[in-house]
Design a protein around this motif. Structure first.
Motif, PDB file in Angstrom:
ATOM      1  N   ARG A   4     -94.997  16.233 -11.331  1.00 39.45           N
ATOM      2  CA  ARG A   4     -94.793  15.269 -12.421  1.00 39.45           C
ATOM      3  C   ARG A   4     -96.131  15.038 -13.123  1.00 39.45           C
ATOM      4  NH1 ARG A   4     -91.149  11.309  -8.774  1.00 39.45           N
ATOM      5  NH2 ARG A   4     -89.332  12.652  -8.734  1.00 39.45           N
ATOM      6  N   PRO A   5     -96.468  15.895 -14.074  1.00 44.41           N
ATOM      7  CA  PRO A   5     -97.791  15.790 -14.697  1.00 44.41           C
ATOM      8  C   PRO A   5     -97.980  14.506 -15.497  1.00 44.41           C
ATOM      9  CG  PRO A   5     -96.461  17.461 -15.795  1.00 44.41           C
ATOM     10  CD  PRO A   5     -95.695  17.017 -14.590  1.00 44.41           C
ATOM     11  N   LEU A   6     -96.901  13.955 -16.075  1.00 47.08           N
ATOM     12  CA  LEU A   6     -97.052  12.732 -16.851  1.00 47.08           C
ATOM     13  C   LEU A   6     -97.479  11.573 -15.956  1.00 47.08           C
ATOM     14  CD1 LEU A   6     -96.815  11.400 -19.591  1.00 47.08           C
ATOM     15  CD2 LEU A   6     -94.425  10.926 -19.092  1.00 47.08           C
ATOM     16  N   GLY A   7     -96.881  11.451 -14.777  1.00 45.90           N
ATOM     17  CA  GLY A   7     -97.275  10.404 -13.839  1.00 45.90           C
ATOM     18  C   GLY A   7     -98.716  10.575 -13.381  1.00 45.90           C
ATOM     19  N   LEU A  12    -104.233   8.604 -13.683  1.00 50.13           N
ATOM     20  CA  LEU A  12    -105.602   9.068 -13.514  1.00 50.13           C
ATOM     21  C   LEU A  12    -106.667   8.007 -13.804  1.00 50.13           C
ATOM     22  CD1 LEU A  12    -107.009  11.594 -12.565  1.00 50.13           C
ATOM     23  CD2 LEU A  12    -107.147  12.341 -14.934  1.00 50.13           C
ATOM     24  N   PRO A  13    -106.580   7.228 -14.884  1.00 48.97           N
ATOM     25  CA  PRO A  13    -107.617   6.194 -15.092  1.00 48.97           C
ATOM     26  C   PRO A  13    -107.636   5.153 -13.968  1.00 48.97           C
ATOM     27  CG  PRO A  13    -106.345   6.505 -17.094  1.00 48.97           C
ATOM     28  CD  PRO A  13    -105.674   7.296 -16.023  1.00 48.97           C
ATOM     29  N   PHE A  14    -106.459   4.786 -13.487  1.00 52.65           N
ATOM     30  CA  PHE A  14    -106.400   3.811 -12.404  1.00 52.65           C
ATOM     31  C   PHE A  14    -106.945   4.416 -11.108  1.00 52.65           C
ATOM     32  CE2 PHE A  14    -103.039   2.633 -15.364  1.00 52.65           C
ATOM     33  CZ  PHE A  14    -103.436   1.334 -15.659  1.00 52.65           C
ATOM     34  N   ALA A  15    -106.709   5.698 -10.906  1.00 50.77           N
ATOM     35  CA  ALA A  15    -107.241   6.374  -9.727  1.00 50.77           C
ATOM     36  C   ALA A  15    -108.765   6.471  -9.800  1.00 50.77           C
ATOM     37  CB  ALA A  15    -106.627   7.757  -9.582  1.00 50.77           C
ATOM     38  N   LEU A  16    -109.313   6.635 -10.991  1.00 48.50           N
ATOM     39  CA  LEU A  16    -110.766   6.684 -11.133  1.00 48.50           C
ATOM     40  C   LEU A  16    -111.393   5.333 -10.797  1.00 48.50           C
ATOM     41  CD1 LEU A  16    -111.164   8.887 -14.322  1.00 48.50           C
ATOM     42  CD2 LEU A  16    -111.588   9.523 -11.954  1.00 48.50           C
ATOM     43  N   ILE A  17    -110.741   4.251 -11.229  1.00 50.68           N
ATOM     44  CA  ILE A  17    -111.209   2.908 -10.868  1.00 50.68           C
ATOM     45  C   ILE A  17    -111.113   2.720  -9.360  1.00 50.68           C
ATOM     46  CG2 ILE A  17    -110.719   0.440 -11.090  1.00 50.68           C
ATOM     47  CD1 ILE A  17    -109.795   1.075 -13.979  1.00 50.68           C
ATOM     48  N   ALA A  18    -110.009   3.183  -8.782  1.00 54.19           N
ATOM     49  CA  ALA A  18    -109.845   3.084  -7.337  1.00 54.19           C
ATOM     50  C   ALA A  18    -110.881   3.940  -6.615  1.00 54.19           C
ATOM     51  CB  ALA A  18    -108.433   3.504  -6.942  1.00 54.19           C
ATOM     52  N   PHE A  19    -111.272   5.068  -7.215  1.00 60.35           N
ATOM     53  CA  PHE A  19    -112.305   5.909  -6.612  1.00 60.35           C
ATOM     54  C   PHE A  19    -113.637   5.172  -6.549  1.00 60.35           C
ATOM     55  CE2 PHE A  19    -115.771   8.992  -7.129  1.00 60.35           C
ATOM     56  CZ  PHE A  19    -115.630   9.668  -5.936  1.00 60.35           C
ATOM     57  N   PRO A  59    -107.493   5.556  -3.899  1.00 62.25           N
ATOM     58  CA  PRO A  59    -107.226   6.481  -5.012  1.00 62.25           C
ATOM     59  C   PRO A  59    -106.006   7.364  -4.775  1.00 62.25           C
ATOM     60  CG  PRO A  59    -109.549   6.533  -4.462  1.00 62.25           C
ATOM     61  CD  PRO A  59    -108.879   5.697  -3.423  1.00 62.25           C
ATOM     62  N   ILE A  60    -105.833   7.839  -3.562  1.00 63.98           N
ATOM     63  CA  ILE A  60    -104.686   8.694  -3.256  1.00 63.98           C
ATOM     64  C   ILE A  60    -103.390   7.896  -3.340  1.00 63.98           C
ATOM     65  CG2 ILE A  60    -103.617  10.095  -1.443  1.00 63.98           C
ATOM     66  CD1 ILE A  60    -106.521  10.759  -0.576  1.00 63.98           C
ATOM     67  N   GLU A  61    -103.408   6.670  -2.855  1.00 56.70           N
ATOM     68  CA  GLU A  61    -102.217   5.823  -2.924  1.00 56.70           C
ATOM     69  C   GLU A  61    -101.833   5.515  -4.373  1.00 56.70           C
ATOM     70  OE1 GLU A  61    -102.903   2.376  -0.561  1.00 56.70           O
ATOM     71  OE2 GLU A  61    -103.232   3.538   1.259  1.00 56.70           O
ATOM     72  N   VAL A  62    -102.828   5.289  -5.223  1.00 55.30           N
ATOM     73  CA  VAL A  62    -102.554   4.988  -6.634  1.00 55.30           C
ATOM     74  C   VAL A  62    -101.901   6.177  -7.324  1.00 55.30           C
ATOM     75  CG1 VAL A  62    -103.668   4.531  -8.864  1.00 55.30           C
ATOM     76  CG2 VAL A  62    -104.309   3.207  -6.862  1.00 55.30           C
ATOM     77  N   ILE A  63    -102.456   7.357  -7.132  1.00 56.60           N
ATOM     78  CA  ILE A  63    -101.885   8.555  -7.763  1.00 56.60           C
ATOM     79  C   ILE A  63    -100.473   8.797  -7.258  1.00 56.60           C
ATOM     80  CG2 ILE A  63    -102.044  11.075  -7.795  1.00 56.60           C
ATOM     81  CD1 ILE A  63    -103.798   9.865  -9.850  1.00 56.60           C
ATOM     82  N   ARG A  64    -100.236   8.676  -5.952  1.00 61.11           N
ATOM     83  CA  ARG A  64     -98.889   8.883  -5.409  1.00 61.11           C
ATOM     84  C   ARG A  64     -97.907   7.854  -5.953  1.00 61.11           C
ATOM     85  NH1 ARG A  64    -100.094  10.348   0.916  1.00 61.11           N
ATOM     86  NH2 ARG A  64    -100.818  12.466   0.506  1.00 61.11           N
ATOM     87  N   ARG A  69     -93.236   7.014  -9.735  1.00 64.41           N
ATOM     88  CA  ARG A  69     -92.568   6.122 -10.684  1.00 64.41           C
ATOM     89  C   ARG A  69     -92.114   6.821 -11.964  1.00 64.41           C
ATOM     90  NH1 ARG A  69     -92.115   3.855  -6.712  1.00 64.41           N
ATOM     91  NH2 ARG A  69     -92.962   1.879  -6.105  1.00 64.41           N
ATOM     92  N   ILE A  70     -92.743   7.934 -12.307  1.00 67.24           N
ATOM     93  CA  ILE A  70     -92.434   8.613 -13.562  1.00 67.24           C
ATOM     94  C   ILE A  70     -91.430   9.737 -13.295  1.00 67.24           C
ATOM     95  CG2 ILE A  70     -93.398   9.932 -15.484  1.00 67.24           C
ATOM     96  CD1 ILE A  70     -94.388   7.065 -15.417  1.00 67.24           C
TER      97      ILE A  70
END
Length: 72
Positions: A4-7, A12-19, A59-64, A69-70
């Motif tokens: 699911r590339p859209l998700g 990705l921006p939220f995962a970067l913050i989480a990183f 970060p992994i949890e955010v991306i998953r 969801r999408i």
């Protein structure tokens, strides 16, 4: 897990913050480990270590979460 590339792109921006938070968590883990060596009877460091491990996995949890969801 389906592709699911859209998700992934939305998350990705939220995962970067989480990183960034996970890097801070890693630093706190190192500091807590050093403090535990000097003061092993302090139990507050164990709780901090559990919280830091959660920050490192964030970060992994955010991306998953976003990918799940999408719809395709």
């Amino acid at each position: 897990m389906h592709c699911r590339p859209l998700g992934f792109l939305i998350g990705l921006p939220f995962a970067l913050i989480a990183f960034v938070l996970s890097v801070v968590g890693g630093l706190l883990f190192v500091i807590g480990s050093v403090l535990t060596c000097f003061c092993p009877w302090c139990y507050c460091y164990a709780g901090m270590a559990n919280f830091v491990v959660h920050l490192i996995q964030l970060p992994i949890e955010v991306i998953r979460w976003f990918i799940g969801r999408i719809p395709c």
